[in-house]
Design a protein around this motif. Structure first.
Motif, PDB file in Angstrom:
ATOM      1  N   ASP A  70       0.799  -1.216   0.000  1.00 35.56           N
ATOM      2  CA  ASP A  70       0.000   0.000   0.000  1.00 35.56           C
ATOM      3  C   ASP A  70       0.839   1.278   0.000  1.00 35.56           C
ATOM      4  O   ASP A  70       0.288   2.345  -0.200  1.00 35.56           O
ATOM      5  CB  ASP A  70      -0.935   0.019   1.210  1.00 35.56           C
ATOM      6  CG  ASP A  70      -2.080  -0.961   1.040  1.00 35.56           C
ATOM      7  OD1 ASP A  70      -2.586  -1.072  -0.084  1.00 35.56           O
ATOM      8  OD2 ASP A  70      -2.449  -1.606   2.024  1.00 35.56           O
ATOM      9  N   ARG A  71       2.110   1.158   0.233  1.00 37.55           N
ATOM     10  CA  ARG A  71       2.959   2.361   0.215  1.00 37.55           C
ATOM     11  C   ARG A  71       3.753   2.499  -1.067  1.00 37.55           C
ATOM     12  O   ARG A  71       3.818   3.557  -1.647  1.00 37.55           O
ATOM     13  CB  ARG A  71       3.902   2.355   1.406  1.00 37.55           C
ATOM     14  CG  ARG A  71       3.177   2.565   2.700  1.00 37.55           C
ATOM     15  CD  ARG A  71       4.088   3.087   3.781  1.00 37.55           C
ATOM     16  NE  ARG A  71       3.342   3.180   5.017  1.00 37.55           N
ATOM     17  CZ  ARG A  71       3.689   2.585   6.140  1.00 37.55           C
ATOM     18  NH1 ARG A  71       4.783   1.871   6.202  1.00 37.55           N
ATOM     19  NH2 ARG A  71       2.950   2.723   7.205  1.00 37.55           N
ATOM     20  N   LEU A  86       1.788  -4.430   3.729  1.00 43.09           N
ATOM     21  CA  LEU A  86       3.009  -3.740   3.322  1.00 43.09           C
ATOM     22  C   LEU A  86       4.071  -4.765   2.946  1.00 43.09           C
ATOM     23  O   LEU A  86       4.082  -5.871   3.469  1.00 43.09           O
ATOM     24  CB  LEU A  86       3.544  -2.866   4.465  1.00 43.09           C
ATOM     25  CG  LEU A  86       2.635  -1.777   5.014  1.00 43.09           C
ATOM     26  CD1 LEU A  86       3.274  -1.116   6.222  1.00 43.09           C
ATOM     27  CD2 LEU A  86       2.318  -0.748   3.952  1.00 43.09           C
ATOM     28  N   CYS A  87       4.989  -4.366   2.058  1.00 43.70           N
ATOM     29  CA  CYS A  87       6.118  -5.235   1.738  1.00 43.70           C
ATOM     30  C   CYS A  87       7.100  -5.203   2.906  1.00 43.70           C
ATOM     31  O   CYS A  87       7.012  -4.345   3.788  1.00 43.70           O
ATOM     32  CB  CYS A  87       6.790  -4.785   0.436  1.00 43.70           C
ATOM     33  SG  CYS A  87       7.684  -3.222   0.552  1.00 43.70           S
ATOM     34  N   GLN A 125      11.972   3.066   7.480  1.00 42.05           N
ATOM     35  CA  GLN A 125      11.378   4.336   7.864  1.00 42.05           C
ATOM     36  C   GLN A 125      10.126   4.577   7.022  1.00 42.05           C
ATOM     37  O   GLN A 125      10.096   4.296   5.828  1.00 42.05           O
ATOM     38  CB  GLN A 125      12.371   5.469   7.634  1.00 42.05           C
ATOM     39  CG  GLN A 125      11.837   6.826   7.992  1.00 42.05           C
ATOM     40  CD  GLN A 125      12.843   7.933   7.687  1.00 42.05           C
ATOM     41  OE1 GLN A 125      13.985   7.667   7.349  1.00 42.05           O
ATOM     42  NE2 GLN A 125      12.407   9.163   7.811  1.00 42.05           N
ATOM     43  N   GLU A 126       9.110   5.084   7.658  1.00 44.58           N
ATOM     44  CA  GLU A 126       7.868   5.360   6.949  1.00 44.58           C
ATOM     45  C   GLU A 126       8.111   6.422   5.881  1.00 44.58           C
ATOM     46  O   GLU A 126       8.764   7.433   6.132  1.00 44.58           O
ATOM     47  CB  GLU A 126       6.810   5.850   7.938  1.00 44.58           C
ATOM     48  CG  GLU A 126       5.419   5.692   7.411  1.00 44.58           C
ATOM     49  CD  GLU A 126       4.390   5.843   8.508  1.00 44.58           C
ATOM     50  OE1 GLU A 126       3.514   6.698   8.328  1.00 44.58           O
ATOM     51  OE2 GLU A 126       4.466   5.116   9.500  1.00 44.58           O
ATOM     52  N   TRP A 181       0.354   6.828   0.261  1.00 39.31           N
ATOM     53  CA  TRP A 181      -0.083   5.736  -0.595  1.00 39.31           C
ATOM     54  C   TRP A 181       0.566   5.829  -1.962  1.00 39.31           C
ATOM     55  O   TRP A 181       0.811   6.929  -2.457  1.00 39.31           O
ATOM     56  CB  TRP A 181      -1.602   5.820  -0.724  1.00 39.31           C
ATOM     57  CG  TRP A 181      -2.212   4.873  -1.678  1.00 39.31           C
ATOM     58  CD1 TRP A 181      -2.501   3.564  -1.461  1.00 39.31           C
ATOM     59  CD2 TRP A 181      -2.628   5.156  -3.014  1.00 39.31           C
ATOM     60  NE1 TRP A 181      -3.069   3.014  -2.586  1.00 39.31           N
ATOM     61  CE2 TRP A 181      -3.166   3.985  -3.556  1.00 39.31           C
ATOM     62  CE3 TRP A 181      -2.602   6.290  -3.805  1.00 39.31           C
ATOM     63  CZ2 TRP A 181      -3.664   3.902  -4.836  1.00 39.31           C
ATOM     64  CZ3 TRP A 181      -3.096   6.214  -5.095  1.00 39.31           C
ATOM     65  CH2 TRP A 181      -3.623   5.028  -5.584  1.00 39.31           C
ATOM     66  N   ALA A 182       0.845   4.683  -2.578  1.00 37.16           N
ATOM     67  CA  ALA A 182       1.410   4.651  -3.928  1.00 37.16           C
ATOM     68  C   ALA A 182       0.876   3.423  -4.658  1.00 37.16           C
ATOM     69  O   ALA A 182       0.518   2.420  -4.034  1.00 37.16           O
ATOM     70  CB  ALA A 182       2.924   4.595  -3.877  1.00 37.16           C
ATOM     71  N   GLN A 183       0.829   3.533  -5.971  1.00 32.85           N
ATOM     72  CA  GLN A 183       0.409   2.399  -6.785  1.00 32.85           C
ATOM     73  C   GLN A 183       1.232   2.414  -8.059  1.00 32.85           C
ATOM     74  O   GLN A 183       1.342   3.442  -8.714  1.00 32.85           O
ATOM     75  CB  GLN A 183      -1.075   2.509  -7.114  1.00 32.85           C
ATOM     76  CG  GLN A 183      -1.584   1.364  -7.961  1.00 32.85           C
ATOM     77  CD  GLN A 183      -3.078   1.421  -8.142  1.00 32.85           C
ATOM     78  OE1 GLN A 183      -3.798   1.767  -7.216  1.00 32.85           O
ATOM     79  NE2 GLN A 183      -3.541   1.087  -9.319  1.00 32.85           N
TER      80      GLN A 183
END
Length: 172
Positions: A50-51, A62-63, A70-71, A76-78
């Motif tokens: 989702d990131r 999440l992977c 670190q966040e 969000w990314a796709q």
């Protein structure tokens, strides 16, 4: 900007002398990328991180990299597709070889991928909105890089995505 206009004029003249071909496989046709090469682009389908958009197992959101690191500075990314074969070749030609005609087909593919089902994380962040996009903002290009390249590839893609999706774009 002048370099880009001059390049477009030269490309038009070349089209008269040499009929257009697919930039990736050289098949005779009018589009920059033929349907066969577009068909080789493998979309990233859920489940994906989702990131960062990296493919993951059904059990995770999440992977491993995003889960342990670190966040990121975004929520969000796709990804529009797997960075391999035709997509990788098209991106490299577009970004580093001045093939600006690839902005339209790549932008359309990107806009289509953004219209596909949103990730669960995006639905959690924006549960009340059917369209959480306010404005498309391309990543700025350093002026030195812009002078040497003659264009900002992110801005060219953003224009297509904004137009295809009916969103506002702000490159300033």
């Amino acid at each position: 900007m002048r370099a880009m206009i001059l390049q477009e004029m030269c490309n038009g003249l070349l089209d008269l002398l040499y009929p257009p071909r697919c930039i990736l496989c050289s098949a005779a046709q009018t589009e920059s990328i033929c349907h066969q090469c577009i068909g080789k682009i493998r979309p990233v389908t859920p489940p994906f991180c989702d990131r960062c958009g990296y493919p993951i197992s059904l059990d995770n959101q999440l992977c491993e990299k995003c889960e342990s690191g670190q966040e990121p500075f975004f929520a969000w990314a796709q990804a529009m597709g797997e960075y391999s074969s035709s997509l990788r070749q098209a991106i490299m030609l577009f970004k580093y070889n001045g093939k600006t005609s690839l902005a339209a087909p790549l932008g359309k593919i990107l806009a289509e991928s953004l219209g596909s089902p949103a990730s669960p994380l995006m639905n959690l962040i924006y549960p009340d909105l059917s369209n959480p996009v306010d404005t498309v903002v391309p990543v700025p290009l350093h002026r030195t890089r812009y002078r040497s390249r003659g264009y900002n590839q992110a801005e060219l893609l953003a224009k297509v995505v904004a137009t295809e999706s009916g969103w506002k774009m702000d490159s300033h």
